[in-house]
Scaffold this motif. Structure first.
Motif, short mmCIF file in Angstrom:
data_model
loop_
_atom_site.label_atom_id
_atom_site.label_comp_id
_atom_site.label_asym_id
_atom_site.label_seq_id
_atom_site.Cartn_x
_atom_site.Cartn_y
_atom_site.Cartn_z
N SER A 127 29.83 -7.30 51.98
CA SER A 127 31.22 -6.87 52.15
C SER A 127 31.36 -5.38 51.87
CB SER A 127 32.15 -7.66 51.24
OG SER A 127 32.10 -9.03 51.53
N ARG A 131 32.35 -2.25 54.63
CA ARG A 131 33.44 -1.29 54.46
C ARG A 131 32.90 0.14 54.44
NH1 ARG A 131 35.55 -5.60 51.03
NH2 ARG A 131 34.51 -4.67 49.21
N ASP A 175 32.59 -12.78 55.87
CA ASP A 175 33.63 -11.81 56.23
C ASP A 175 33.97 -11.92 57.72
OD1 ASP A 175 33.46 -10.76 53.61
OD2 ASP A 175 31.78 -9.49 54.22
N GLY A 178 35.73 -15.27 58.42
CA GLY A 178 37.06 -15.29 57.85
C GLY A 178 38.02 -14.33 58.53
N ARG A 180 37.97 -10.98 58.66
CA ARG A 180 38.34 -9.82 57.86
C ARG A 180 37.96 -8.47 58.49
NH1 ARG A 180 37.45 -13.83 53.93
NH2 ARG A 180 35.19 -13.60 53.86
N GLU A 183 40.88 -6.13 59.68
CA GLU A 183 41.62 -5.62 58.51
C GLU A 183 40.88 -4.46 57.87
OE1 GLU A 183 42.17 -7.25 53.94
OE2 GLU A 183 42.02 -8.70 55.58
N TRP A 184 39.57 -4.58 57.74
CA TRP A 184 38.78 -3.53 57.09
C TRP A 184 38.64 -2.30 57.99
CZ3 TRP A 184 34.41 -7.09 54.78
CH2 TRP A 184 34.95 -7.80 53.71
#
Length: 215
Positions: A127, A131, A175, A178, A180, A183-184
């Motif tokens: 994760s 990012r 990630d 899900g 994500r 969003e990131w």
């Protein structure tokens, strides 16, 4: 440190399996999926493109077939995969620069590329590494440049959830599954983040995302 003795996950999970990576991705239907990525990217002559996590060079070579006049750089930490990519490049008779390095700390100045493309790589990162990679990709893109990301996405329906449970047990892919990643990307500072399309495969659903650098 994992059993493959690297600080990264090799293309096929282990050095000894590298020769099986291209046949495995063909089974996944990767060439067809990468064609969708390249359709969306619409690379133009003279544009400078980074293939992030280029591995054995399949996406880079496919891009060069479409747009020979693109300035293409492939980046990957795996020297053995890059050697195989270079062998393919020589056989194809095209110009691609291969560089050894990592997502999140790419060895290029800011604003070096019009496009960054990445195919089935990001799910291998933690994760935090995802990012970091998104932030560094934004640094690398010129004003208005675009990141095109092809990777596993959230499953839809019971069958896909079942496939996901069978084939994807590494927590790093959670990630992706899900949902994500968009969003990131937005949190990293990208604009116009969207899922362009998604496709069911033998190994689960694969999504294509685009995200634009401000400007």
């Amino acid at each position: 440190m994992s059993s493959h003795s690297h600080d990264y996950i090799p293309a096929a999970g282990h050095d000894r399996l590298l020769r099986f990576y291209d046949p495995l991705t063909r089974l996944l239907g990767a060439r067809r999926l990468r064609a969708h990525l390249l359709d969306a990217a619409d690379i133009q002559p003279g544009e400078r493109v980074l293939d992030l996590g280029c591995g054995t060079g399949e996406l880079s070579l496919q891009l060069k077939q479409r747009q020979p006049a693109a300035q293409l750089v492939g980046l990957d930490p795996d020297a053995k995969a890059l050697a195989l990519a270079e062998q393919k490049r020589r056989e194809a008779g095209c110009e691609i620069e291969w560089r050894q390095g990592y997502a999140g700390r790419a060895p290029f100045p800011a604003h070096s590329f019009d496009h960054v493309v990445s195919s089935l790589v990001i799910h291998h990162l933690t994760s935090e590494q995802k990012r970091e990679a998104f932030g560094d990709i934004l640094r690398l893109l010129r004003s208005g440049g675009v990141f095109h990301l092809l990777d596993f996405g959230p499953p839809r329906g019971g069958i896909e959830r079942g496939l996901t449970a069978v084939f994807h047990r590494d927590e790093r892919i959670g990630d992706n599954l899900g949902g994500r990643l968009p969003e990131w990307l937005s949190a990293a500072g990208f604009e116009d983040v969207r899922e362009v399309e998604s496709h069911r495969t033998l190994f689960g659903r694969v999504s294509l995302y685009t995200a634009r650098a401000p400007g």
